[in-house]
Motif scaffolding. Structure first.
Motif, PDB file in Angstrom:
ATOM      1  N   CYS A 114       2.933   6.055  -8.341  1.00 61.53           N
ATOM      2  CA  CYS A 114       3.649   7.206  -6.542  1.00 61.53           C
ATOM      3  C   CYS A 114       2.905   6.119  -6.214  1.00 61.53           C
ATOM      4  O   CYS A 114       2.857   5.059  -5.399  1.00 61.53           O
ATOM      5  CB  CYS A 114       3.105   8.176  -6.676  1.00 61.53           C
ATOM      6  N   HIS A 115       1.815   5.287  -6.565  1.00 59.73           N
ATOM      7  CA  HIS A 115       1.001   3.867  -6.558  1.00 59.73           C
ATOM      8  C   HIS A 115       1.454   2.778  -6.423  1.00 59.73           C
ATOM      9  O   HIS A 115       0.997   1.581  -5.716  1.00 59.73           O
ATOM     10  CB  HIS A 115      -0.220   4.171  -6.125  1.00 59.73           C
ATOM     11  N   LEU A 116       2.141   2.123  -7.190  1.00 54.94           N
ATOM     12  CA  LEU A 116       2.468   1.156  -8.120  1.00 54.94           C
ATOM     13  C   LEU A 116       3.456   0.008  -7.259  1.00 54.94           C
ATOM     14  O   LEU A 116       4.043   1.132  -6.134  1.00 54.94           O
ATOM     15  CB  LEU A 116       3.762   0.940  -9.354  1.00 54.94           C
ATOM     16  N   SER A 117       3.417  -0.997  -6.582  1.00 52.58           N
ATOM     17  CA  SER A 117       3.801  -2.050  -5.996  1.00 52.58           C
ATOM     18  C   SER A 117       5.459  -2.320  -6.455  1.00 52.58           C
ATOM     19  O   SER A 117       5.397  -2.224  -7.914  1.00 52.58           O
ATOM     20  CB  SER A 117       3.327  -3.225  -5.228  1.00 52.58           C
ATOM     21  N   SER A 118       6.172  -3.276  -6.310  1.00 52.48           N
ATOM     22  CA  SER A 118       7.266  -3.433  -6.919  1.00 52.48           C
ATOM     23  C   SER A 118       7.359  -4.805  -6.541  1.00 52.48           C
ATOM     24  O   SER A 118       7.485  -5.327  -7.874  1.00 52.48           O
ATOM     25  CB  SER A 118       8.578  -3.460  -5.531  1.00 52.48           C
ATOM     26  N   SER A 119       5.670  -5.319  -6.410  1.00 52.08           N
ATOM     27  CA  SER A 119       5.848  -7.096  -7.082  1.00 52.08           C
ATOM     28  C   SER A 119       4.984  -6.549  -8.688  1.00 52.08           C
ATOM     29  O   SER A 119       4.807  -7.613  -9.281  1.00 52.08           O
ATOM     30  CB  SER A 119       4.116  -7.506  -6.513  1.00 52.08           C
ATOM     31  N   GLU A 120       4.691  -5.483  -9.561  1.00 54.95           N
ATOM     32  CA  GLU A 120       3.355  -5.162 -10.760  1.00 54.95           C
ATOM     33  C   GLU A 120       5.024  -5.261 -11.208  1.00 54.95           C
ATOM     34  O   GLU A 120       4.292  -4.638 -12.575  1.00 54.95           O
ATOM     35  CB  GLU A 120       2.895  -4.207 -10.582  1.00 54.95           C
ATOM     36  N   LEU A 121       6.376  -4.265 -10.682  1.00 49.92           N
ATOM     37  CA  LEU A 121       7.367  -4.567 -11.715  1.00 49.92           C
ATOM     38  C   LEU A 121       8.578  -5.585 -12.026  1.00 49.92           C
ATOM     39  O   LEU A 121       8.333  -6.311 -11.249  1.00 49.92           O
ATOM     40  CB  LEU A 121       7.355  -3.052 -11.355  1.00 49.92           C
ATOM     41  N   GLU A 122       9.099  -5.466 -12.473  1.00 47.84           N
ATOM     42  CA  GLU A 122      10.249  -6.223 -13.110  1.00 47.84           C
ATOM     43  C   GLU A 122      11.439  -5.124 -13.625  1.00 47.84           C
ATOM     44  O   GLU A 122      10.802  -4.879 -14.418  1.00 47.84           O
ATOM     45  CB  GLU A 122       9.938  -7.322 -14.507  1.00 47.84           C
ATOM     46  N   HIS A 123      12.807  -5.548 -13.480  1.00 50.74           N
ATOM     47  CA  HIS A 123      13.915  -4.694 -13.965  1.00 50.74           C
ATOM     48  C   HIS A 123      13.851  -5.019 -15.800  1.00 50.74           C
ATOM     49  O   HIS A 123      13.837  -6.083 -15.870  1.00 50.74           O
ATOM     50  CB  HIS A 123      15.265  -5.161 -12.870  1.00 50.74           C
ATOM     51  N   ASP A 124      14.307  -3.912 -16.335  1.00 55.21           N
ATOM     52  CA  ASP A 124      13.648  -4.017 -17.399  1.00 55.21           C
ATOM     53  C   ASP A 124      15.211  -3.169 -17.969  1.00 55.21           C
ATOM     54  O   ASP A 124      15.153  -2.605 -17.798  1.00 55.21           O
ATOM     55  CB  ASP A 124      12.321  -3.006 -18.603  1.00 55.21           C
ATOM     56  N   GLN A 129      15.551   0.194 -15.429  1.00 63.38           N
ATOM     57  CA  GLN A 129      14.275  -0.046 -13.990  1.00 63.38           C
ATOM     58  C   GLN A 129      13.646  -0.995 -14.215  1.00 63.38           C
ATOM     59  O   GLN A 129      12.937  -1.157 -14.897  1.00 63.38           O
ATOM     60  CB  GLN A 129      14.303   1.858 -13.413  1.00 63.38           C
ATOM     61  N   PRO A 130      13.278  -1.054 -12.595  1.00 64.38           N
ATOM     62  CA  PRO A 130      12.023  -1.845 -12.453  1.00 64.38           C
ATOM     63  C   PRO A 130      10.557  -1.111 -13.815  1.00 64.38           C
ATOM     64  O   PRO A 130      10.587   0.070 -13.285  1.00 64.38           O
ATOM     65  CB  PRO A 130      11.458  -2.084 -11.182  1.00 64.38           C
ATOM     66  N   ALA A 131       9.770  -1.723 -14.091  1.00 66.24           N
ATOM     67  CA  ALA A 131       8.697  -1.411 -14.903  1.00 66.24           C
ATOM     68  C   ALA A 131       7.882  -2.403 -15.996  1.00 66.24           C
ATOM     69  O   ALA A 131       7.923  -3.578 -15.421  1.00 66.24           O
ATOM     70  CB  ALA A 131       9.548  -0.940 -16.348  1.00 66.24           C
ATOM     71  N   SER A 132       6.778  -2.271 -16.433  1.00 71.35           N
ATOM     72  CA  SER A 132       6.032  -2.717 -17.037  1.00 71.35           C
ATOM     73  C   SER A 132       5.405  -2.451 -17.893  1.00 71.35           C
ATOM     74  O   SER A 132       5.108  -1.045 -18.106  1.00 71.35           O
ATOM     75  CB  SER A 132       4.582  -3.140 -15.727  1.00 71.35           C
ATOM     76  N   ALA A 133       6.064  -3.370 -18.536  1.00 67.36           N
ATOM     77  CA  ALA A 133       5.391  -2.747 -20.599  1.00 67.36           C
ATOM     78  C   ALA A 133       4.287  -3.665 -20.754  1.00 67.36           C
ATOM     79  O   ALA A 133       3.833  -4.065 -21.815  1.00 67.36           O
ATOM     80  CB  ALA A 133       6.754  -4.053 -21.570  1.00 67.36           C
TER      81      ALA A 133
END
Length: 1045
Positions: A114-124, A129-133
């Motif tokens: 819940c504390h992740l920011s949008s800048s840490e994720l990319e649409h996968d 959805q936005p995620a970080s692999a």
């Protein structure tokens, strides 16, 4: 006197006109030749598609028949599946080992989700959805233990390695006993604290693999209206606790709820057939049943006294109705906040008597809520029961809950009572498929409990979509009559050609006997469930598509077949192969390669065409067709479903098709041959001289059984497009001996109303003589034509249709759906999926009572629904008749030879119309649970949807009889959205001029009770309409409505 004479004169005038109209009008109708329309339909199809020239080309090619060898195919498929399952088992094993390695310390580099920011994720695209692999994140429950143990980087590294080794993996995660879920890839959660892994079915099933039978007993006496320190009533806390317990259950479990005060109350549903079973029968914990019972729990209110004995008797009644040989863990979860009104001795006597009759197989777990709870009675109730758990006996437990807000967590942890310490295993537990909440389709989870030092610390898990896991079975269809399916150890269908592997709703998972109903299949089913193998030959039933089954039903044929089955090695799943005896696959002989520059792959977002043009609202290729390939076209369908096509891939595929490379780009060899063979269509379409017709033709296309789709002008298709699963193609299959036309639909590229003309293609023969009944179908051709032009053609063929004051022309298909009518000239969208019974019920009534429009049904197994449809027999002869007396019109029905059309001409009759016109109100929706119901009508019927009365919701079984409707084929699949055009269409020349009528602005939504059925989805982003829309048979009706005389 003169006034009287004038009246008589007028009467004689109208009488004479009436007689002359009856004679002359009838002669006009009798003189109409329906074969003129047949010739025109053929002419339009030939002019726009060059169908016959394409079939002639196929007749010059050589074909090979490849026999289907059951044992060989079965071994190959099961080996492929075994390898897939083993790789997934290796995944969860690696996760478990990583947890053991990294389960240390109370700090971690991982953030809460819940504390992740949008800048840490990319649409996968793999996860939609936005995620970080490259990261994991944590979901920490609000009731997690203080300062819980956190996983270190070894778990993250294992997840990354797993995804690299098995690209089809979805979510990987570990849920701990302390209430922390570590998930990969990292993705943002909407809130902190609401998710608790310990109360999820996948976690509970891993701890307690055995099925469970649970009765939740809730005190609803008046004292439950008191509130805790947060102002929440005990009753609301009890409701929340009960619903959380229900959520822990999986479809192998059974459950019931009893609410009690001075009396008892149990759930019963009177709105659905057989819904009363909930009052005295355990319900399988399917998603549908859980939802129904949770809704009931939400409505429980406080009031009355507290009588434990009544509650116990009601709870034990559910166990009485179950065979004593059950292997399930059995428990009563009994919650109360006060002392009982009945005595303790009477209560214990009731409990002991009822449990003794069940061989003391039911554990009683009691929960005392608040300081006023009857602790002594509740404790003695629990201690009076002792059941076998593992290899030892275990006494029931009592928990005093001094803080009422802890009730939910304490009750939902009931399953720990049945946990067997130290039960470490290397064999994962596979869940029953469920619908992924992120839109990834049907999913299964492989779970493995994690023990450290003999103590359970949590569960490691990985998610895989059914479509990817069983892709080879989903796309195994070498011929129209051969297929495969997969069941789990409980006999539930996991994969079947008549079961949707992608759905927008949580489907019912039922036994294979709901799909395979031949009596001879029973022994096959028993063997499959027990892990056996073998083969058996008998005459079996095939359910074949006829288009959208909700509108057109299904085709049913009997086929002499052999069933081959075996358990998939290393799993508890069983595979069955069903082959029509002496069936063989038709393959083109090698066709070589295409000339350089002639292959154009449809992914224009990656490699745009050299010559570009705009076509309506679509980005297209000028004077060239493009090719799209479905998952079935690839050697490894799973790889195709997973891969994000790139520029390099498009170049590799192009080089292979044009003979510049031996890299097959994962394409089956026979697919290249049909790509080369269908290039002939491209040449024919480019050289066709359509003159004015060209301005009315929007798309031309050809599809083949291999999954190839070639369209002109070339354009991009949705990534999940499969031409052989579209309604127009299925209907072409069903009417393979005819030229066919669809009802109108809104074309997505032009926003105008169009119809589709199509014709099936057959395996080539050197003599060019084809027998549609026996020849192998290899594909179909289709073209989309502006509806208003087609309506104009009919008016020109039959001038009688222009006399709208005397005659009315209505075009319907052989299921009764309207194609054209004068009512829709100015509002064509109103004709979309409109049924004749809604538009002209008098005509529908006459056709039905004359046994022309024949009823049919099919059973939508995954939703427990019945689709009631209609169809006109292809053997229907000319019919003359009138509507019901007092008559308003006379009509004739005339078959149109060589097409799937019928022509009905009707004329108005001068006279008094009925003051009570026939109406069709064929469907309704229950206000209580949204259950559809077909209404009985003595005057008229229309297509509708109703609940399947042979479905037993409590047991999740169908009690089909020999006369029961056969299964429907899966609903037409929604297509993925296409992206924005890579170029500005305003700057491109037009591919060619189209004569557009006024574009559609809105599309009328179908409603129950108006005889309108569900529309083909038009908001899919698809570029063409006919390819996405349905394909149906045609009937023309020219009538005058009694209500409008």
């Amino acid at each position: 006197m003169s006034g009287m004479l004038q009246v008589k004169a007028q009467f004689l005038y109208f009488l004479t006109l009436y007689v002359l109209r009856g004679v002359i009008g009838s002669q006009e109708i009798a003189s109409v030749d329906p074969n003129i329309l047949a010739s025109k339909i053929k002419e339009l199809t030939e002019q726009s598609l060059k169908y016959q020239e394409m079939q002639n080309h196929l007749d010059t090619l050589s074909y090979q028949r490849q026999p289907l060898v059951g044992e060989t195919l079965l071994d190959a498929l099961s080996s492929s599946f075994s390898n897939k399952f083993q790789s997934r088992i290796a995944v969860v094993t690696r996760l478990r080992d990583a947890v053991i390695k990294s389960y240390s310390g109370t700090t971690s580099s991982a953030k809460q989700c819940c504390h992740l920011s949008s800048s840490e994720l990319e649409h996968d695209t793999r996860f939609k959805q936005p995620a970080s692999a490259t990261k994991v994140c944590e979901l920490v429950s609000s009731t997690a233990e203080y300062n819980p143990v956190r996983l270190q980087n070894a778990f993250r590294d294992a997840c990354i390695e797993n995804l690299r080794n098995v690209p089809s993996l979805k979510w990987q995660y570990f849920g701990s006993e302390q209430g922390v879920t570590t998930t990969f890839p990292a993705t943002k959660a909407t809130d902190c604290g609401s998710y608790d892994n310990r109360f999820r079915p996948w976690y509970v099933q891993s701890n307690v693999p055995k099925p469970k039978q649970i009765v939740i007993v809730i005190d609803k006496s008046g004292s439950m209206s008191q509130t805790d320190n947060n102002g929440v009533s005990y009753m609301e806390l009890a409701r929340q606790a009960a619903k959380t317990v229900i959520e822990t259950l999986n479809p192998y479990d059974e459950f019931a709820v009893v609410a009690f005060s001075s009396s008892t109350d149990v759930y019963s549903n009177f709105e659905i057939p057989n819904g009363k079973c909930f009052s005295n029968t355990f319900a399988q914990a399917t998603p549908q049943n859980k939802k129904l019972v949770k809704n009931y729990v939400s409505g429980i209110s406080a009031g009355g006294g507290t009588e434990y004995g009544r509650a116990l008797n009601a709870a034990f009644t559910f166990f009485d109705n179950v065979p004593s040989t059950t292997l399930a863990d059995r428990a009563i979860l009994f919650m109360s906040d006060g002392e009982p009104n009945d005595g303790i001795s009477s209560i214990l006597a009731t409990l002991n008597r009822r449990n003794t009759a069940l061989k003391n197989s039911v554990a009683v777990l009691t929960y005392g809520l608040g300081s006023g709870a009857g602790a002594t009675t509740l404790r003695r109730m629990a201690q009076s029961t002792s059941v076998e758990v593992g290899s030892s006996d275990k006494i029931g437990t009592y928990i005093a809950i001094t803080d009422p807000s802890n009730l939910r967590n304490q009750m939902a942890s009931y399953y720990n009572f049945f946990s067997i310490l130290g039960q470490a295993t290397n064999i994962p537990i596979w869940t029953v498929p469920y619908l992924d909440s992120w839109g990834l389709g049907l999913m299964v989870t492989a779970n493995l409990p994690v023990y450290i030092g003999g103590r359970l610390v949590g569960v490691a898990a990985a998610d895989i979509t059914i479509e990817e896991l069983l892709a080879e079975s989903s796309y195994f269809k070498p011929t129209e009559l051969s297929y495969s399916f997969v069941i789990n150890e409980g006999g539930l269908v996991i994969n079947h050609p008549n079961f949707p592997y992608v759905t927008k709703r949580e489907p019912l998972f039922v036994e294979a006997t709901s799909f395979e109903r031949d009596p001879e299949f029973t022994s096959v089913f028993v063997s499959m469930k027990s892990g056996g193998s073998g083969n058996k030959t008998f005459v079996s039933t095939r359910i074949l598509p006829a288009g959208d089954s909700k509108m057109y039903g299904v085709r049913v044929v009997k086929v002499n077949s052999t069933y081959y089955w075996k358990q998939i090695p290393g799993t508890k799943f069983s595979l069955c192969l069903v082959l029509a005896n002496e069936d063989s696959q038709t393959l083109l002989a090698a066709q070589g390669s295409l000339a350089p520059g002639t292959f154009l792959y449809h992914r224009f977002d990656l490699v745009p065409p050299t010559k570009q043009c705009s076509h309506g609202r679509s980005f297209c290729a000028k004077d060239q067709s493009s090719v799209a390939l479905a998952a079935r076209s690839f050697k490894d369908p799973e790889l195709y479903l997973l891969q994000n096509a790139s520029v390099n891939y498009v170049h590799t595929l192009t080089n292979y098709m044009e003979g510049k490379s031996f890299d097959t780009a994962n394409i089956k060899p026979e697919v290249k041959d049909v790509v080369v063979a269908t290039y002939k269509a491209d040449e024919l379409w480019k050289t066709a001289e359509l003159d004015n017709l060209n301005r009315q033709v929007f798309w031309r296309y050809v599809a083949t059984e291999e999954g190839l789709f070639r369209i002109f002008p070339g354009t991009q298709m949705p990534s999940n497009f499969d031409p052989v699963k579209r309604a127009w193609y299925e209907n072409a299959q069903a009417n393979r001996d005819k030229y066919v036309i669809t009802p109108p639909y809104g074309d997505a590229a032009s926003a105008v109303s169009v119809v589709t003309l199509a014709k099936a293609l057959f395996e080539g023969k050197s003599d060019g003589v084809h027998n549609p009944a026996t020849d192998k179908l290899i594909g179909a051709m289709g073209t989309d034509i502006v509806t208003s032009y087609f309506q104009q053609v009919i008016s020109e063929l039959y001038p009688i249709c222009k006399q709208t004051s005397l005659y009315t022309c209505i075009l319907i298909d052989n299921a009764g759906f309207v194609i054209t009518a004068k009512q829709f000239v100015n509002n064509p969208k109103d004709a979309f999926n409109k049924h004749i019974a809604s538009l002209e019920p008098e005509i529908a009534h006459r056709l039905q009572t004359s046994n022309v429009l024949l009823p049919g049904k099919c059973a939508n197994i995954e939703n427990a629904l019945i689709y009631e449809t209609f169809n006109i027999s292809p053997n229907q002869t000319r019919l003359t008749g009138r509507t019901a007396s007092p008559s308003c019109y006379y009509f004739e029905l005339m078959p149109v030879f060589g097409t799937n059309t019928y022509l009905i001409l009707a004329e108005k009759q001068i006279g008094t119309c009925s003051t009570s016109p026939i109406t069709c109100q064929c469907a309704a929706i229950s206000s209580c649970n949204n259950t559809p119901t077909c209404l009985d009508s003595s005057s008229c019927s229309c297509p509708c949807t109703s609940y399947n009365e042979v479905y037993q919701p409590c047991t999740n079984k169908y009690l089909f009889a020999s006369y029961s409707p056969q299964p429907c084929t899966p609903e037409i699949r929604d297509l993925t959205q296409l992206g924005i055009s890579p170029v500005d269409l305003n700057n491109l020349e037009k591919c060619y001029e189209i004569s557009f009528p006024v574009p559609l602005t809105t599309v009328r939504q179908p409603v129950y009770g108006d005889c309108i059925v569900k529309e083909e989805s038009s908001n899919t982003g698809a570029i063409i309409g006919g390819v996405i829309g349905g394909f149906f048979a045609l009937v023309i009706i020219v009538i005058v409505c009694k209500k409008k005389c």
